[in-house]
Motif scaffolding. Structure first.
Motif, PDB file in Angstrom:
ATOM      1  N   ASN A 155      -2.492  -1.131 -10.276  1.00 31.15           N
ATOM      2  CA  ASN A 155      -3.179  -2.418 -10.119  1.00 31.15           C
ATOM      3  C   ASN A 155      -2.530  -3.202  -8.976  1.00 31.15           C
ATOM      4  OD1 ASN A 155      -2.944  -5.583 -11.667  1.00 31.15           O
ATOM      5  ND2 ASN A 155      -4.749  -4.839 -10.614  1.00 31.15           N
ATOM      6  N   TYR A 156      -3.359  -3.617  -8.014  1.00 32.32           N
ATOM      7  CA  TYR A 156      -2.899  -4.472  -6.912  1.00 32.32           C
ATOM      8  C   TYR A 156      -3.973  -5.517  -6.675  1.00 32.32           C
ATOM      9  CZ  TYR A 156      -1.538  -5.985  -2.234  1.00 32.32           C
ATOM     10  OH  TYR A 156      -1.185  -6.747  -1.136  1.00 32.32           O
ATOM     11  N   LYS A 157      -3.614  -6.783  -6.957  1.00 35.43           N
ATOM     12  CA  LYS A 157      -4.583  -7.875  -6.894  1.00 35.43           C
ATOM     13  C   LYS A 157      -5.775  -7.518  -7.792  1.00 35.43           C
ATOM     14  CE  LYS A 157      -3.098  -9.506  -2.339  1.00 35.43           C
ATOM     15  NZ  LYS A 157      -3.479  -9.794  -0.941  1.00 35.43           N
ATOM     16  N   LEU A 163      -5.421  -0.411  -0.048  1.00 37.59           N
ATOM     17  CA  LEU A 163      -4.934  -1.742  -0.456  1.00 37.59           C
ATOM     18  C   LEU A 163      -5.131  -2.780   0.646  1.00 37.59           C
ATOM     19  CD1 LEU A 163      -1.581  -0.776  -2.241  1.00 37.59           C
ATOM     20  CD2 LEU A 163      -3.866  -1.037  -3.226  1.00 37.59           C
ATOM     21  N   VAL A 200       2.163  -3.779   3.849  1.00 40.48           N
ATOM     22  CA  VAL A 200       2.323  -3.578   2.400  1.00 40.48           C
ATOM     23  C   VAL A 200       3.795  -3.472   1.998  1.00 40.48           C
ATOM     24  CG1 VAL A 200       0.092  -2.426   2.169  1.00 40.48           C
ATOM     25  CG2 VAL A 200       2.153  -1.068   2.566  1.00 40.48           C
ATOM     26  N   LYS A 219       5.454  -5.596  -0.874  1.00 40.02           N
ATOM     27  CA  LYS A 219       4.440  -6.047  -1.828  1.00 40.02           C
ATOM     28  C   LYS A 219       4.715  -5.440  -3.214  1.00 40.02           C
ATOM     29  CE  LYS A 219       1.969  -8.216   1.303  1.00 40.02           C
ATOM     30  NZ  LYS A 219       1.855  -9.688   1.321  1.00 40.02           N
ATOM     31  N   LYS A 220       4.207  -6.115  -4.229  1.00 44.67           N
ATOM     32  CA  LYS A 220       4.380  -5.667  -5.614  1.00 44.67           C
ATOM     33  C   LYS A 220       3.099  -4.996  -6.097  1.00 44.67           C
ATOM     34  CE  LYS A 220       8.359  -7.929  -5.985  1.00 44.67           C
ATOM     35  NZ  LYS A 220       9.679  -7.280  -6.170  1.00 44.67           N
ATOM     36  N   ILE A 221       3.259  -3.867  -6.760  1.00 44.49           N
ATOM     37  CA  ILE A 221       2.124  -3.215  -7.407  1.00 44.49           C
ATOM     38  C   ILE A 221       2.502  -2.935  -8.849  1.00 44.49           C
ATOM     39  CG2 ILE A 221       1.190  -2.176  -5.311  1.00 44.49           C
ATOM     40  CD1 ILE A 221       2.488   0.456  -6.134  1.00 44.49           C
ATOM     41  N   LYS A 222       1.494  -2.889  -9.692  1.00 49.90           N
ATOM     42  CA  LYS A 222       1.715  -2.598 -11.106  1.00 49.90           C
ATOM     43  C   LYS A 222       1.240  -1.185 -11.394  1.00 49.90           C
ATOM     44  CE  LYS A 222       0.836  -4.358 -15.785  1.00 49.90           C
ATOM     45  NZ  LYS A 222       0.120  -5.374 -16.590  1.00 49.90           N
TER      46      LYS A 222
END
Length: 422
Positions: A112-114, A166, A176, A179-182
């Motif tokens: 999940n990203y944004k 992304l 990127v 950046k944070k991604i889940k």
């Protein structure tokens, strides 16, 4: 030389249709050789595409199942590997093993990203050595480092295809980094972007091995041990080394010393040797098929030269009567034979190379799914300079052979008998 070329041209011009029909068989033979070699190269390149990106001197060890009872254990026991095995192998073979590493993978994660959600992602826990061992191309940022391993950091290296997704199509991958991604229920910081092959459906997210082991709740067991090596130049040396590895691991994990199936070893070096050997066999077979096709052209050229000799018997008698030597006659016939073979042979060679380009743009762009991967049928089905030089040599030899017998026959004609000929 100019007189010789002029004579050859005049002879060809006087018999246009006959020469063209005979030359067609030569052109077809060379055309088939080029096309077959191009298709063979494309096929071998397709076979080799899965091994691209790996160091050629790499071995990977996987635990398997025992094939015989030993020390109270029954047949069919599943073996294990652990970090102690890694350290042991590095100590046992310091002159052969260069770098030891491992990795662990788990699939089925959602990223999940944004507002973007991507399914079926794979977390691949690895060590820094993988970047060199697998020739990982870092396009932005960095790969996993030793500090990430020591501190069990939640950092991740993603593919350029994912980064492009992304970034809504942008190729400025530096955007990127940081950046944070889940992934699943965990938050990771992107520290690097690596290149990925588009046709392999590569969804691997590289994270530190220690982080992966903690996330997956793993014990000390490993999925595999990988390492680069040196000093093993032949298949026999590699086979002997693999046998020693299996004996050491069997002894550590209480399997029979001669149990070959307890551990499986994938050796990129010997695999490449076998692939090269297979390429050699394939090329030899294709050359044989092409040469037999060309043989029809050689026979045709030889026949036309025999007819030429018969038609020009009177002319050869006059030449001999005014002082021409048998070598002058022989040279004329052989040169004419080589000229016909070379002209039409090169036409066939050019058409064959054009056919290879067309094959690359049509069949070479098609692919099929094999075990979930998209594999191209032919990759770069073309011939190189080496094959072109060999084909040129074949043309010269073929022309010489085709004209040799008619030339000898012409050289043996006695001037008196030739002058009486109609």
């Amino acid at each position: 030389m100019q007189d010789l070329i002029t004579e050859i041209w005049e002879s060809i011009r006087r018999n246009k249709l006959r020469t063209t029909l005979t030359g067609f068989s030569v052109a077809w033979g060379i055309f088939m050789i080029i096309v077959l070699l191009g298709a063979g190269n494309g096929l071998m390149n397709s076979f080799n595409q899965d091994s691209e990106g790996f160091a050629t001197n790499t071995m990977e060890i996987y635990p398997s199942v025992t094939s015989q009872p030993y020390a109270g254990y029954k047949t069919g026991r599943y073996m294990t590997l652990n970090e102690q095995d890694m350290n042991l192998l590095a100590r046992q073979f310091p002159d052969i093993i260069d770098q030891v590493t491992t990795s662990v993978s788990r699939s089925g994660f959602t990223l999940n990203y944004k507002k973007k959600y991507l399914n079926d992602m794979t977390l691949n826990g690895t060590f820094p050595g993988q970047v060199n061992m697998n020739h990982i191309d870092i396009l932005a940022g960095r790969f996993i480092n030793n500090l990430d391993i020591a501190e069990k950091r939640k950092v991740v290296v993603i593919t350029h295809l994912l980064a492009k997704n992304l970034l809504e199509g942008s190729t400025d991958y530096k955007q990127v980094i940081g950046k944070k991604i889940k992934v699943g229920n965990l938050i990771f910081t992107i520290v690097g972007v690596r290149h990925a092959e588009e046709n392999r459906n590569d969804r691997d997210l590289h994270i530190p091995y220690t982080t992966a082991r903690t996330i997956f709740g793993m014990s000390n067991d490993l999925d595999l041990i990988a390492f680069t090596f040196n000093g093993l130049e032949t298949e026999e040396e590699n086979d002997a080394f693999e046998a020693r590895l299996k004996q050491i691991l069997n002894a550590r994990h209480q399997a029979a010393p001669d149990d070959e199936s307890a551990y499986y070893i994938w050796n990129q070096f010997t695999q490449n040797m076998q692939m090269n050997k297979g390429r050699g066999y394939l090329n030899t077979g294709l050359w044989i098929v092409g040469l037999f096709t060309l043989l029809g052209g050689i026979v045709g050229v030889s026949n036309i030269m025999l007819i030429t000799v018969k038609e020009r018997t009177h002319e050869f008698g006059i030449r001999k009567a005014i002082g021409a030597s048998p070598w002058n006659i022989t040279k004329l016939i052989i040169a004419e034979s080589i000229g016909i073979t070379a002209i039409f042979g090169y036409i066939g060679m050019v058409l064959g190379m054009i056919a290879c380009i067309i094959m690359d743009q049509t069949i070479g762009q098609e692919s099929m799914d094999v075990f979930g991967q998209s594999i191209r049928l032919l990759i770069n089905p073309t011939v190189g300079l080496n094959e072109a030089v060999k084909s040129t040599v074949v043309l010269v030899i073929a022309g010489t052979i085709a004209g040799l017998f008619p030339a000898v026959k012409a050289a043996r004609v006695r001037p008196i008998e030739a002058l009486r000929a109609d």
